[in-house]
Enzyme design. Structure first.
Site, PDB file in Angstrom:
ATOM      1  N   ARG A 234       0.855  -1.176   0.000  1.00  0.00           N
ATOM      2  CA  ARG A 234       0.000   0.000   0.000  1.00  0.00           C
ATOM      3  C   ARG A 234       0.895   1.231   0.000  1.00  0.00           C
ATOM      4  O   ARG A 234       1.970   1.223   0.620  1.00  0.00           O
ATOM      5  CB  ARG A 234      -0.856   0.050   1.279  1.00  0.00           C
ATOM      6  CG  ARG A 234      -2.052  -0.853   1.287  1.00  0.00           C
ATOM      7  CD  ARG A 234      -3.150  -0.362   0.330  1.00  0.00           C
ATOM      8  NE  ARG A 234      -4.340  -1.187   0.438  1.00  0.00           N
ATOM      9  CZ  ARG A 234      -4.583  -2.275  -0.290  1.00  0.00           C
ATOM     10  NH1 ARG A 234      -3.725  -2.667  -1.212  1.00  0.00           N
ATOM     11  NH2 ARG A 234      -5.697  -2.970  -0.109  1.00  0.00           N
ATOM     12  N   GLU A 263      -4.312   7.425  -5.301  1.00  0.00           N
ATOM     13  CA  GLU A 263      -4.550   6.771  -6.589  1.00  0.00           C
ATOM     14  C   GLU A 263      -6.057   6.733  -6.900  1.00  0.00           C
ATOM     15  O   GLU A 263      -6.861   6.688  -5.970  1.00  0.00           O
ATOM     16  CB  GLU A 263      -3.964   5.341  -6.574  1.00  0.00           C
ATOM     17  CG  GLU A 263      -4.573   4.445  -5.506  1.00  0.00           C
ATOM     18  CD  GLU A 263      -3.887   3.092  -5.385  1.00  0.00           C
ATOM     19  OE1 GLU A 263      -2.645   3.050  -5.333  1.00  0.00           O
ATOM     20  OE2 GLU A 263      -4.610   2.090  -5.337  1.00  0.00           O
ATOM     21  N   HIS A 281      -2.000  -0.223  -9.878  1.00  0.00           N
ATOM     22  CA  HIS A 281      -2.540  -1.052  -8.790  1.00  0.00           C
ATOM     23  C   HIS A 281      -3.280  -2.279  -9.347  1.00  0.00           C
ATOM     24  O   HIS A 281      -4.483  -2.430  -9.152  1.00  0.00           O
ATOM     25  CB  HIS A 281      -3.468  -0.217  -7.873  1.00  0.00           C
ATOM     26  CG  HIS A 281      -3.760  -0.921  -6.566  1.00  0.00           C
ATOM     27  ND1 HIS A 281      -4.184  -0.259  -5.438  1.00  0.00           N
ATOM     28  CD2 HIS A 281      -3.684  -2.232  -6.192  1.00  0.00           C
ATOM     29  CE1 HIS A 281      -4.357  -1.116  -4.446  1.00  0.00           C
ATOM     30  NE2 HIS A 281      -4.070  -2.323  -4.894  1.00  0.00           N
TER      31      HIS A 281
HETATM   32  C1  8YV Z   1      -7.470  -4.671  -4.944  1.00  0.00           C
HETATM   33  C2  8YV Z   1      -5.719  -5.049  -3.322  1.00  0.00           C
HETATM   34  O1  8YV Z   1      -8.388  -5.047  -4.012  1.00  0.00           O
HETATM   35  O2  8YV Z   1      -5.799  -7.219  -2.445  1.00  0.00           O
HETATM   36  C3  8YV Z   1      -5.670  -6.031  -2.215  1.00  0.00           C
HETATM   37  O3  8YV Z   1      -5.504  -5.603  -1.070  1.00  0.00           O
HETATM   38  O4  8YV Z   1      -5.379  -3.924  -3.146  1.00  0.00           O
HETATM   39  C4  8YV Z   1      -6.191  -5.413  -4.669  1.00  0.00           C
HETATM   40  O5  8YV Z   1      -6.304  -6.767  -4.887  1.00  0.00           O
HETATM   41  C5  8YV Z   1      -7.972  -4.947  -6.313  1.00  0.00           C
HETATM   42  O6  8YV Z   1      -7.152  -4.226  -7.133  1.00  0.00           O
HETATM   43  C6  8YV Z   1      -9.415  -4.532  -6.528  1.00  0.00           C
HETATM   44  O7  8YV Z   1      -9.591  -3.178  -6.357  1.00  0.00           O
END
Ligand code: 8YV
Length: 315
Positions: A234, A263, A281
């Protein structure tokens, strides 16, 4: 019997929306303009939230839903869900661990290779005709045999390390304590020391308030002008301003990033740098993994409302 009301915070692929729409009364919150008016209207009927990793569910939203019982996150990261607010009300929270681990690790390694060998720039060199008109492409950085640091030896960190071991890289890691991993992977408690001992530093930590900006100026300086930071966790784990300063001044060699503050509207300073690889992402973004993630979001909701154990509960 009327269907159970679920607030859908973001879009899903159609193959996931089909089963959700069939089973539940889905409220497409992300398409609503007057969000406060909408919640005042339907809020009392909402018993579940279906959200995504980056979108989560904040305290204001949770507070606006008096009948809320469960928040099902499409993603392994649940840092955008206010867990305290959920816990206080006995609201369950689920995520989608395991099913995305391999893909996230694959992308992290691909980003390292792409940035070190300048695969995107080299592709452009061929396409633009520069190869024919100007000759050979510049020499880049070797990957195999170098030193890799893994900040956060969880599920994703392990899979990254396993892949890097196949590139004959020396693996070191930081975590809260030594982990049950191959003996050759060295534990270094201090993240700054880890950075100093790394050519490529992978950030694979689950994000929380405690890890906010853990990769700050000191770690970035320790990684140094020949080092590369790869972030597949993150953005909040990295002090983005310190990172940009270091990339702009050459104090850090390079970065390969899948996540950004604010983002998808990323800091424009990134756009004028040529020592970064920018990804939207999408570390979990394969058809196979996203199908498994969607199925888990659905299965958690159904299990909850049928009174069964949740397949992947956070709380
Ligand atoms: C997003 C993610 O959820 O698993 C995570 O924590 O950040 C990603 O898999 C995915 O891009 C859907 O928004």
């Amino acid at each position: 019997m009327s269907k159970i009301g679920i607030l859908q915070i973001g879009r899903y692929p159609t193959w996931d929306e089909g089963p959700l729409n069939e089973t539940f009364e889905m409220h497409r919150y992300f398409e609503v303009e007057d969000k406060a008016g909408y919640l005042a209207d339907v809020g009392a009927r909402i018993r579940g939230i279906a959200t995504r990793g980056g979108l989560g569910a904040d305290r204001a939203l949770i507070d606006a839903l008096p009948a809320l019982e469960i928040i099902s996150v499409y993603g392994v990261g649940y840092d955008a869900v206010d867990l305290d607010a959920a816990r206080k009300r006995g609201i369950r929270v689920t995520n989608t661990p395991d099913v995305l681990t391999g893909d996230v690790a694959d992308l992290g390694v691909a980003m390292m290779l792409a940035q070190a060998r300048s695969i995107v720039g080299a592709h452009e060199w061929v396409k633009s005709g520069n190869w024919a008109s100007q000759g050979l492409y510049g020499l880049k950085t070797r990957v195999h045999g170098k030193r890799a640091g893994i900040l956060g030896m969880g599920r994703i960190g392990r899979e990254v390390a396993r892949r890097l071991a196949a590139f004959d890289m020396e693996i070191a890691y930081s975590d809260l304590g030594p982990c049950d991993v191959p003996d050759q992977w060295a534990f270094i408690a201090d993240p700054v020391e880890l950075a100093a001992a790394s050519d490529f530093l992978f950030v694979t930590l689950a994000a929380s308030e405690a890890t906010r900006h853990i990769v700050g100026k000191r770690m970035i300086d320790a990684l140094g002008p020949n080092g590369m930071l790869v972030n597949i966790s993150r953005a909040s784990n990295v002090d983005e301003h310190a990172l940009l300063d270091a990339l702009e001044t050459g104090k850090l060699g390079a970065a390969a990033l899948d996540v950004f503050d604010g983002e998808p509207g990323i800091n424009p300073r990134f756009l004028s740098l040529d020592n970064v690889l920018l990804q939207p992402h999408h570390a979990s973004g394969t058809v196979e993994t996203r199908k498994a993630m969607g199925a888990l979001v659905y299965d958690n909701l159904v299990a909850h409302f049928e009174g069964r154990n949740l397949p992947s509960a956070v709380i």
